[in-house]
Design an enzyme around this catalytic site. Structure first.
Site, PDB file in Angstrom:
ATOM      1  N   PRO A  67      48.022 -34.309 -19.112  1.00 13.43           N
ATOM      2  CA  PRO A  67      48.255 -33.397 -17.980  1.00 13.43           C
ATOM      3  C   PRO A  67      49.696 -32.886 -17.944  1.00 13.43           C
ATOM      4  CG  PRO A  67      48.274 -35.677 -17.240  1.00 13.43           C
ATOM      5  CD  PRO A  67      47.920 -35.716 -18.692  1.00 13.43           C
ATOM      6  N   ALA A  74      36.985 -41.409 -22.963  1.00 13.37           N
ATOM      7  CA  ALA A  74      35.576 -41.007 -22.795  1.00 13.37           C
ATOM      8  C   ALA A  74      35.479 -39.916 -21.739  1.00 13.37           C
ATOM      9  CB  ALA A  74      34.744 -42.224 -22.408  1.00 13.37           C
ATOM     10  N   LEU A  82      47.344 -24.413 -28.709  1.00 14.26           N
ATOM     11  CA  LEU A  82      48.044 -23.824 -27.556  1.00 14.26           C
ATOM     12  C   LEU A  82      47.952 -22.306 -27.624  1.00 14.26           C
ATOM     13  CD1 LEU A  82      51.327 -25.976 -27.299  1.00 14.26           C
ATOM     14  CD2 LEU A  82      49.176 -26.272 -26.077  1.00 14.26           C
ATOM     15  N   CYS A 137      42.648 -26.694 -18.672  1.00 11.06           N
ATOM     16  CA  CYS A 137      43.391 -26.388 -19.895  1.00 11.06           C
ATOM     17  C   CYS A 137      44.316 -25.175 -19.838  1.00 11.06           C
ATOM     18  CB  CYS A 137      42.414 -26.199 -21.042  1.00 11.06           C
ATOM     19  SG  CYS A 137      41.518 -27.700 -21.415  1.00 11.06           S
ATOM     20  N   ASN A 194      44.461 -20.881 -26.526  1.00  8.12           N
ATOM     21  CA  ASN A 194      44.280 -20.881 -25.070  1.00  8.12           C
ATOM     22  C   ASN A 194      45.170 -19.848 -24.396  1.00  8.12           C
ATOM     23  OD1 ASN A 194      42.238 -22.674 -24.903  1.00  8.12           O
ATOM     24  ND2 ASN A 194      43.429 -24.387 -24.114  1.00  8.12           N
ATOM     25  N   PHE A 213      35.202 -24.820 -11.327  1.00 10.67           N
ATOM     26  CA  PHE A 213      36.075 -23.758 -11.859  1.00 10.67           C
ATOM     27  C   PHE A 213      35.305 -22.705 -12.644  1.00 10.67           C
ATOM     28  CE2 PHE A 213      36.806 -24.262 -16.458  1.00 10.67           C
ATOM     29  CZ  PHE A 213      36.280 -25.521 -16.705  1.00 10.67           C
ATOM     30  N   ARG A 247      38.822 -29.130 -11.814  1.00 14.10           N
ATOM     31  CA  ARG A 247      40.266 -29.131 -12.096  1.00 14.10           C
ATOM     32  C   ARG A 247      40.815 -27.696 -12.130  1.00 14.10           C
ATOM     33  NH1 ARG A 247      40.425 -33.205 -17.171  1.00 14.10           N
ATOM     34  NH2 ARG A 247      38.497 -32.093 -17.633  1.00 14.10           N
TER      35      ARG A 247
HETATM   36  N1  LIG Z   1      38.236 -30.511 -20.898  1.00 13.62           N
HETATM   37  C1  LIG Z   1      38.118 -29.654 -21.886  1.00 13.62           C
HETATM   38  O1  LIG Z   1      37.252 -28.789 -21.868  1.00 13.62           O
HETATM   39  C2  LIG Z   1      39.030 -29.722 -23.078  1.00 13.62           C
HETATM   40  C3  LIG Z   1      38.742 -28.930 -24.193  1.00 13.62           C
HETATM   41  C4  LIG Z   1      39.583 -29.009 -25.312  1.00 13.62           C
HETATM   42  C5  LIG Z   1      40.666 -29.874 -25.318  1.00 13.62           C
HETATM   43  N2  LIG Z   1      40.920 -30.643 -24.215  1.00 13.62           N
HETATM   44  C6  LIG Z   1      42.033 -31.601 -24.296  1.00 13.62           C
HETATM   45  O2  LIG Z   1      41.456 -32.895 -24.578  1.00 13.62           O
HETATM   46  C7  LIG Z   1      42.204 -33.939 -23.937  1.00 13.62           C
HETATM   47  C8  LIG Z   1      41.276 -34.733 -23.036  1.00 13.62           C
HETATM   48  O3  LIG Z   1      40.783 -33.891 -22.018  1.00 13.62           O
HETATM   49  P1  LIG Z   1      39.594 -34.349 -21.075  1.00 13.62           P
HETATM   50  O4  LIG Z   1      39.240 -33.171 -20.250  1.00 13.62           O
HETATM   51  O5  LIG Z   1      38.570 -35.028 -21.886  1.00 13.62           O
HETATM   52  O6  LIG Z   1      40.344 -35.454 -20.175  1.00 13.62           O
HETATM   53  P2  LIG Z   1      39.686 -36.546 -19.237  1.00 13.62           P
HETATM   54  O7  LIG Z   1      40.699 -36.871 -18.205  1.00 13.62           O
HETATM   55  O8  LIG Z   1      38.320 -36.114 -18.827  1.00 13.62           O
HETATM   56  O9  LIG Z   1      39.474 -37.818 -20.189  1.00 13.62           O
HETATM   57  C9  LIG Z   1      40.520 -38.568 -20.721  1.00 13.62           C
HETATM   58  C10 LIG Z   1      40.110 -40.034 -20.696  1.00 13.62           C
HETATM   59  O10 LIG Z   1      41.068 -40.811 -21.414  1.00 13.62           O
HETATM   60  C11 LIG Z   1      41.149 -42.095 -20.804  1.00 13.62           C
HETATM   61  N3  LIG Z   1      42.392 -42.750 -21.229  1.00 13.62           N
HETATM   62  C12 LIG Z   1      43.675 -42.391 -20.954  1.00 13.62           C
HETATM   63  N4  LIG Z   1      44.532 -43.227 -21.582  1.00 13.62           N
HETATM   64  C13 LIG Z   1      43.778 -44.130 -22.256  1.00 13.62           C
HETATM   65  C14 LIG Z   1      44.081 -45.223 -23.111  1.00 13.62           C
HETATM   66  N5  LIG Z   1      45.351 -45.544 -23.400  1.00 13.62           N
HETATM   67  N6  LIG Z   1      43.067 -45.955 -23.621  1.00 13.62           N
HETATM   68  C15 LIG Z   1      41.774 -45.633 -23.344  1.00 13.62           C
HETATM   69  N7  LIG Z   1      41.422 -44.585 -22.555  1.00 13.62           N
HETATM   70  C16 LIG Z   1      42.414 -43.849 -22.030  1.00 13.62           C
HETATM   71  C17 LIG Z   1      41.107 -41.772 -19.323  1.00 13.62           C
HETATM   72  O11 LIG Z   1      40.723 -42.923 -18.578  1.00 13.62           O
HETATM   73  C18 LIG Z   1      40.056 -40.643 -19.282  1.00 13.62           C
HETATM   74  O12 LIG Z   1      38.756 -41.134 -19.027  1.00 13.62           O
HETATM   75  C19 LIG Z   1      43.337 -33.213 -23.199  1.00 13.62           C
HETATM   76  O13 LIG Z   1      44.458 -33.215 -24.034  1.00 13.62           O
HETATM   77  C20 LIG Z   1      42.815 -31.804 -23.022  1.00 13.62           C
HETATM   78  O14 LIG Z   1      43.845 -30.857 -22.944  1.00 13.62           O
HETATM   79  C21 LIG Z   1      40.123 -30.589 -23.111  1.00 13.62           C
HETATM   80  O1  LIG Z   2      36.224 -13.410 -18.867  1.00 16.09           O
HETATM   81  C1  LIG Z   2      36.508 -14.485 -18.304  1.00 16.09           C
HETATM   82  C2  LIG Z   2      36.336 -15.740 -18.905  1.00 16.09           C
HETATM   83  C3  LIG Z   2      36.686 -16.877 -18.195  1.00 16.09           C
HETATM   84  N1  LIG Z   2      37.181 -16.782 -16.935  1.00 16.09           N
HETATM   85  C4  LIG Z   2      37.581 -18.002 -16.211  1.00 16.09           C
HETATM   86  O2  LIG Z   2      38.492 -18.724 -17.033  1.00 16.09           O
HETATM   87  C5  LIG Z   2      38.385 -20.109 -16.783  1.00 16.09           C
HETATM   88  C6  LIG Z   2      38.217 -20.885 -18.081  1.00 16.09           C
HETATM   89  O3  LIG Z   2      36.937 -20.586 -18.633  1.00 16.09           O
HETATM   90  P1  LIG Z   2      36.494 -21.060 -20.097  1.00 16.09           P
HETATM   91  O4  LIG Z   2      37.548 -20.725 -21.056  1.00 16.09           O
HETATM   92  O5  LIG Z   2      35.165 -20.533 -20.345  1.00 16.09           O
HETATM   93  O6  LIG Z   2      36.351 -22.653 -19.892  1.00 16.09           O
HETATM   94  P2  LIG Z   2      37.282 -23.898 -20.338  1.00 16.09           P
HETATM   95  O7  LIG Z   2      36.402 -25.082 -20.345  1.00 16.09           O
HETATM   96  O8  LIG Z   2      38.521 -23.935 -19.526  1.00 16.09           O
HETATM   97  O9  LIG Z   2      37.654 -23.602 -21.871  1.00 16.09           O
HETATM   98  C7  LIG Z   2      38.944 -23.167 -22.291  1.00 16.09           C
HETATM   99  O10 LIG Z   2      39.818 -24.253 -22.393  1.00 16.09           O
HETATM  100  C8  LIG Z   2      39.356 -25.293 -23.308  1.00 16.09           C
HETATM  101  C9  LIG Z   2      40.342 -26.436 -23.197  1.00 16.09           C
HETATM  102  O11 LIG Z   2      41.451 -26.289 -23.992  1.00 16.09           O
HETATM  103  C10 LIG Z   2      39.264 -24.695 -24.703  1.00 16.09           C
HETATM  104  O12 LIG Z   2      38.833 -25.700 -25.619  1.00 16.09           O
HETATM  105  C11 LIG Z   2      38.292 -23.524 -24.691  1.00 16.09           C
HETATM  106  O13 LIG Z   2      38.245 -22.927 -25.981  1.00 16.09           O
HETATM  107  C12 LIG Z   2      38.771 -22.501 -23.660  1.00 16.09           C
HETATM  108  O14 LIG Z   2      37.818 -21.437 -23.561  1.00 16.09           O
HETATM  109  C13 LIG Z   2      37.217 -20.279 -15.815  1.00 16.09           C
HETATM  110  O15 LIG Z   2      37.719 -20.413 -14.502  1.00 16.09           O
HETATM  111  C14 LIG Z   2      36.451 -18.981 -15.964  1.00 16.09           C
HETATM  112  O16 LIG Z   2      35.715 -18.634 -14.821  1.00 16.09           O
HETATM  113  C15 LIG Z   2      37.348 -15.545 -16.333  1.00 16.09           C
HETATM  114  O17 LIG Z   2      37.803 -15.446 -15.201  1.00 16.09           O
HETATM  115  N2  LIG Z   2      36.998 -14.423 -17.035  1.00 16.09           N
END
Ligand SMILES: NC(=O)c1ccc[n+]([C@@H]2O[C@H](COP(=O)([O-])OP(=O)(O)OC[C@H]3O[C@@H](n4cnc5c(N)ncnc54)[C@H](O)[C@@H]3O)[C@@H](O)[C@H]2O)c1
Ligand SMILES: O=c1ccn([C@@H]2O[C@H](COP(=O)(O)OP(=O)(O)O[C@H]3O[C@H](CO)[C@@H](O)[C@H](O)[C@H]3O)[C@@H](O)[C@H]2O)c(=O)[nH]1
EC number: 1.1.1.22
Length: 465
Positions: free
Chosen positions: A93, A13, A222, A277, A225, A339, A347
Site C-alpha cells: 500500500p 492469499a 507501474l 492499484c 497502470n 469500485f 478499495r
Molecule cells: N488487486 C489487484 O487486482 C491487483 C492486480 C495486480 C497486482 N496487484 C498487486 O498485488 C499485490 C497484492 O495485492 P492484493 O490486492 O492481493 O492485496 P491483498 O491485501 O488482498 O492481499 C495481500 C495478502 O498478503 C498477506 N500478507 C502480508 N504480509 C504477509 C507475510 N509476511 N506473510 C504472509 N502473508 C502476508 C496479507 O495478510 C493479505 O492477505 C499488491 O502489490 C498489488 O499492488 C493487485
Molecule cells: O474506461 C474505464 C475503465 C475503468 N474505469 C474505472 O477504473 C477503475 C479500475 O478499473 P480496472 O482497471 O478495470 O480494474 P482494476 O482491478 O483496478 O485493474 C487495474 O489495476 C490492476 C492492479 O494493478 C491491474 O493489474 C489491471 O491491469 C488494471 O486494469 C474502476 O473504478 C473502473 O470503474 C473507468 O472509469 N473507465
C-alpha cells in the site's frame, strides 16, 4: 526439481495471490500449489464454501483443485521450506507516514516475507515478485536473502507482475494479453526465467510469454497502470468540456476510439477511477520520478490523480446544486459501493469519497450494493473527523434490496455500473420516491430517455440532459 513434481508456494492469499495461484494449480495438475497467509481468518475462508473474495468463475477453479494440488494454509514456514518457486504476493500500500508518506509504496510486507524466506529456507529457491513494487525492489530482496541465508543455498529473483483486473480476474488469467517475466540477464537468471516460463506455457501461448531484464519488468507494471489511468483521466477531463458545451462524452470517446492508434478501451468516462492499484501505483511513479530528480515527470503523472479527484468533486457539486443547494435531511439512495462491477472490493472506490461528503452535508444515505459486505461499508466510512460510529449509524442505512433503498428517496446516485441497475423497474422506483425525483448517473449507463419519460430528473456525467 523437475517439471512434473514442482512445488509452488504463494505468500499472500489476497486478490492476486488467491486467483493467480489457483489458476496455476488448475492448469498444471502435476504442480503442487500452497497459498499461505498470516491472516488465519482469510485462510479459513479460502478453505470454506464461502471464499473471501468475490470474483466470477473463481469458485469453479478453486473447488476443482482444492485438496488435490491446491492448498491454503497458515503454515508459512513449512510451505516455504517445501517450495521450489515462491511467489511474493503481499500488499504494497501507499506509505501513511515517514519519508515518502502519501506517495511511496510501503514495502514492509515485502521485506518481512523476504526475511522469512531467508530465515527458514533449507534449499535453493526461485523467489518471484508478484506484488507491484518500485523499480529495483528485486535488488533489495536479493540483498536481504543473500545476507541472511544458510551456506550452499541459492536464491534467484524474478519479477512477474500481475495484470489481472478485478471482476475479470479468471478470464484475464486464463487468456492473458501477456505474461511478463523479468530476470537478471545472467545464465542463472535466465535459467530461473525459463523455469517460470515453463509453468505458464502449460496454458499460455509461448509468444505471449515475454522475458526481459528485471528493472524493465518492474517498471512496466507501474507504466501500464499509469497509462491506463491516464486514459480515464483524459476522457474524464473531456467530460467536463462536454458538460459545458453540449457535446456528449460517449460520442466523443466512440469517435476517437475508432482510430486504431487510439483504440476503444478505457475511454469510458465515470465518476472517477477507484481500485487498490491505479492511484497507489501512479503515486509510486510520482515518488520514483521525484527521487530521480525529475520534477517535470513527477508533475505530469500527478495530474492523472489530481484530475481523478476533480472528477469526484465536480460530480458532488453537481448533485448538491441540482438538489437545491442543500442535502440536509434529504434521503439519498446510493446504488453501488464497489469500485467497479463484479467485485466486492471497495478499495479507493469513488463511493467512499462521495458518501463521506454526503455525511458531512447531513444527508440520510441509503446504500445498496449486491456484493459489498455491510461491515466493509462501515469500516470504509467511519473515520475520525468524518463520522464516528454513532454518526455513521445516524446517517447511513444499508439495504439489501434496491427498491427498499430508493423508497422515499429524493435522489438516486449511481456509483457502480452493476448490470442489475439497468434492468430495475424504474417506474416502481419512481412511484415510491419524493418528487421531484432525481437520478445522478455516475457511470453513463442508464437509459436517460426512458427515465425522463417516467418523470425522473436525470443528470449524467459528460452530457447535458
Ligand atoms: N488487486 C489487484 O487486482 C491487483 C492486480 C495486480 C497486482 N496487484 C498487486 O498485488 C499485490 C497484492 O495485492 P492484493 O490486492 O492481493 O492485496 P491483498 O491485501 O488482498 O492481499 C495481500 C495478502 O498478503 C498477506 N500478507 C502480508 N504480509 C504477509 C507475510 N509476511 N506473510 C504472509 N502473508 C502476508 C496479507 O495478510 C493479505 O492477505 C499488491 O502489490 C498489488 O499492488 C493487485
Ligand atoms: O474506461 C474505464 C475503465 C475503468 N474505469 C474505472 O477504473 C477503475 C479500475 O478499473 P480496472 O482497471 O478495470 O480494474 P482494476 O482491478 O483496478 O485493474 C487495474 O489495476 C490492476 C492492479 O494493478 C491491474 O493489474 C489491471 O491491469 C488494471 O486494469 C474502476 O473504478 C473502473 O470503474 C473507468 O472509469 N473507465
Amino acid at each position: 526439481m523437475t517439471k512434473e513434481n514442482l512445488k509452488i508456494c504463494c505468500i499472500g492469499a489476497g486478490y492476486v495471490g488467491g486467483p493467480t495461484c489457483a489458476v496455476i494449480a488448475y492448469k498444471c495438475p502435476t504442480v503442487t500449489v500452497t497459498i499461505v497467509d498470516l491472516n488465519e481468518d482469510r485462510i479459513a475462508a479460502w478453505n470454506s464454501d464461502n471464499l473471501p473474495i468475490y470474483e466470477p468463475g473463481l469458485d469453479d477453479v478453486v473447488f476443482a483443485c482444492r485438496g488435490r494440488n491446491l492448498f491454503f494454509s497458515s503454515e508459512v514456514d513449512q510451505a516455504i521450506q517445501e517450495a521450489d518457486l515462491i511467489f511474493v504476493s503481499v500488499n504494497t500500500p501507499t506509505k501513511k507516514s515517514g519519508i515518502g508518506a502519501g506517495f511511496a509504496a510501503d514495502l514492509a510486507y515485502v521485506e518481512s516475507a523476504t526475511r522469512r524466506i531467508a530465515q527458514v529456507a533449507t534449499s535453493s529457491k526461485i523467489v518471484i515478485e508478484k506484488s507491484t513494487v518500485p523499480c529495483r525492489t528485486a535488488e533489495s530482496m536479493r540483498a536481504i536473502l543473500e545476507a541472511n541465508s544458510r551456506d550452499g543455498i541459492r536464491f534467484d529473483i524474478l519479477s512477474n507482475p500481475e495484470f489481472l483486473a478485478e471482476g475479470t480476474a479468471i478470464p484475464d488469467l486464463m487468456y492473458p494479453d501477456r505474461v511478463l517475466i523479468g530476470s537478471l540477464q545472467t545464465p542463472e537468471g535466465i535459467k530461473a526465467q525459463n523455469v517460470l516460463a515453463d509453468v505458464y506455457a502449460n496454458w499460455v501461448p509461448k509468444e505471449k510469454i515475454i522475458t526481459m531484464g528485471l528493472w524493465s519488468s518492474e517498471l512496466s507494471k507501474l507504466a501500464a497502470n499509469a497509462l491506463l489511468a491516464q486514459r480515464i483521466s483524459s476522457i474524464n477531463a473531456l467530460s467536463a468540456i462536454c458538460e459545458a458545451t453540449g457535446a456528449d462524452v460517449d460520442e466523443v470517446a466512440y469517435a476517437c476510439g475508432l482510430d486504431s492508434r487510439i483504440g476503444p478501451k478505457f475511454l469510458k468516462a465515470s465518476v472517477g477511477f477507484g481500485g487498490s492499484c491505479f492511484q497507489k501505483d501512479i503515486l509510486n511513479l510520482v515518488y520514483l520520478s521525484e527521487s530521480l530528480h525529475l520534477p517535470e515527470v513527477a508533475e505530469y503523472w500527478k495530474q492523472v490523480v489530481t484530475m481523478n479527484e476533480y472528477q469526484k468533486s465536480r460530480f458532488l457539486e453537481r448533485i448538491v446544486k441540482r438538489l437545491f443547494n442543500t442535502l440536509t435531511n434529504k434521503n439519498l439512495a446510493v446504488f453501488g459501493f464497489a469500485f467497479k462491477k463484479n467485485t466486492g472490493d471497495t478499495r479507493e472506490s469513488a463511493a467512499i469519497t462521495l458518501v463521506k461528503h454526503f455525511i458531512q452535508e447531513k444527508a440520510n444515505i441509503h446504500i445498496y450494493d449486491p456484493k459489498v459486505e455491510d461491515a466493509q461499508i462501515e469500516m470504509d466510512l467511519c473515520e475520525p473527523g468524518i463520522a464516528t460510529p454513532e454518526q455513521y449509524k445516524k446517517s447511513v442505512t444499508i439495504f439489501h434490496d434496491p427498491y427498499e433503498a430508493a423508497k422515499n428517496a429524493d435522489a438516486i446516485v449511481v456509483l457502480t455500473e452493476w448490470d442489475e441497475f439497468k434492468t430495475l423497474d424504474y417506474q416502481r422506483v419512481y412511484n415510491n420516491m419524493h418528487k421531484p425525483a432525481f437520478i445522478f448517473d455516475g457511470r453513463l449507463f442508464l437509459d436517460t430517455k426512458k427515465l425522463q419519460n417516467i418523470g425522473f430528473q436525470v443528470e449524467v456525467i459528460g452530457r447535458q440532459v
